[in-house]
Design a protein around this motif. Structure first.
Motif, PDB file in Angstrom:
ATOM      1  N   MET A  14      54.776  48.972  29.127  1.00  0.00           N
ATOM      2  CA  MET A  14      55.210  47.793  29.874  1.00  0.00           C
ATOM      3  C   MET A  14      56.618  47.986  30.423  1.00  0.00           C
ATOM      4  O   MET A  14      56.904  47.625  31.556  1.00  0.00           O
ATOM      5  CB  MET A  14      55.148  46.542  28.999  1.00  0.00           C
ATOM      6  N   ARG A  15      57.495  48.568  29.611  1.00  0.00           N
ATOM      7  CA  ARG A  15      58.860  48.830  30.090  1.00  0.00           C
ATOM      8  C   ARG A  15      58.847  49.806  31.260  1.00  0.00           C
ATOM      9  O   ARG A  15      59.606  49.642  32.210  1.00  0.00           O
ATOM     10  CB  ARG A  15      59.711  49.372  28.953  1.00  0.00           C
ATOM     11  N   ALA A  22      60.624  47.233  39.492  1.00  0.00           N
ATOM     12  CA  ALA A  22      61.948  46.778  39.899  1.00  0.00           C
ATOM     13  C   ALA A  22      62.859  47.954  40.218  1.00  0.00           C
ATOM     14  O   ALA A  22      64.065  47.862  40.097  1.00  0.00           O
ATOM     15  CB  ALA A  22      62.558  45.930  38.798  1.00  0.00           C
ATOM     16  N   GLY A  23      62.258  49.056  40.648  1.00  0.00           N
ATOM     17  CA  GLY A  23      63.016  50.263  40.944  1.00  0.00           C
ATOM     18  C   GLY A  23      64.017  50.066  42.053  1.00  0.00           C
ATOM     19  O   GLY A  23      63.989  49.086  42.785  1.00  0.00           O
ATOM     20  N   PRO A  24      64.932  50.997  42.227  1.00  0.00           N
ATOM     21  CA  PRO A  24      65.984  50.861  43.226  1.00  0.00           C
ATOM     22  C   PRO A  24      65.453  50.816  44.656  1.00  0.00           C
ATOM     23  O   PRO A  24      66.073  50.234  45.517  1.00  0.00           O
ATOM     24  CB  PRO A  24      66.866  52.092  43.000  1.00  0.00           C
ATOM     25  N   SER A  25      64.280  51.389  44.916  1.00  0.00           N
ATOM     26  CA  SER A  25      63.737  51.351  46.275  1.00  0.00           C
ATOM     27  C   SER A  25      63.283  49.952  46.658  1.00  0.00           C
ATOM     28  O   SER A  25      63.192  49.620  47.831  1.00  0.00           O
ATOM     29  CB  SER A  25      62.568  52.326  46.409  1.00  0.00           C
ATOM     30  N   ALA A  26      62.977  49.096  45.670  1.00  0.00           N
ATOM     31  CA  ALA A  26      62.518  47.747  45.943  1.00  0.00           C
ATOM     32  C   ALA A  26      63.670  46.783  46.163  1.00  0.00           C
ATOM     33  O   ALA A  26      63.470  45.677  46.633  1.00  0.00           O
ATOM     34  CB  ALA A  26      61.648  47.246  44.790  1.00  0.00           C
ATOM     35  N   ILE A  40      65.504  40.924  33.394  1.00  0.00           N
ATOM     36  CA  ILE A  40      64.861  40.826  34.696  1.00  0.00           C
ATOM     37  C   ILE A  40      64.827  39.363  35.080  1.00  0.00           C
ATOM     38  O   ILE A  40      64.328  38.519  34.345  1.00  0.00           O
ATOM     39  CB  ILE A  40      63.449  41.418  34.662  1.00  0.00           C
ATOM     40  N   ASP A  41      65.365  39.056  36.232  1.00  0.00           N
ATOM     41  CA  ASP A  41      65.421  37.699  36.723  1.00  0.00           C
ATOM     42  C   ASP A  41      64.128  37.389  37.477  1.00  0.00           C
ATOM     43  O   ASP A  41      63.731  38.123  38.374  1.00  0.00           O
ATOM     44  CB  ASP A  41      66.637  37.566  37.646  1.00  0.00           C
TER      45      ASP A  41
END
Length: 112
Positions: A14-15, A22-26, A40-41
């Motif tokens: 899950m992590r 939520a990777g940096p590309s997103a 995580i918001d």
């Protein structure tokens, strides 16, 4: 023999999925990475999801317009498949919204 606790394994998976989602590309360049500090918001994830859906729909529209204008590098199959993918993503977001509204209504109707 080393045995792995199934709960630890599921938590690790899950992590991994959360960090990929939520990777940096997103993220936009000016937004901090919410997975960097372990929190995580929800609003950020929702905003990112809606941005991805909007981008998918815009790309689909652009591809369909390019096909209609006779671009040689765009096939009808690709345009239709991308349009269907964008439609499915939109329908999925509607179903998620409906479930959230239903859950909110249930919570608000619960007597204290």
């Amino acid at each position: 023999m080393l045995q792995v606790n199934p709960f630890v394994s599921a938590l690790q998976q899950m992590r991994t999925l959360v960090s990929e989602a939520a990777g940096p590309s997103a993220l936009a360049p000016d937004q901090p990475n919410p997975a960097a500090n372990g929190s995580i918001d929800f609003a950020t994830l929702l905003q990112q999801s809606l941005a991805k859906i909007s981008a998918s729909q815009a790309a689909s529209r652009g591809e369909m317009q390019a096909f209609q204008l006779g671009a040689s590098n765009v096939s009808l199959n690709d345009a239709v498949v991308d349009g269907a993918k964008a439609g499915i993503k939109f329908q999925e977001s509607l179903q998620i919204r409906n479930k959230l509204v239903s859950a909110y209504t249930d919570i608000m109707q619960t007597p204290l």
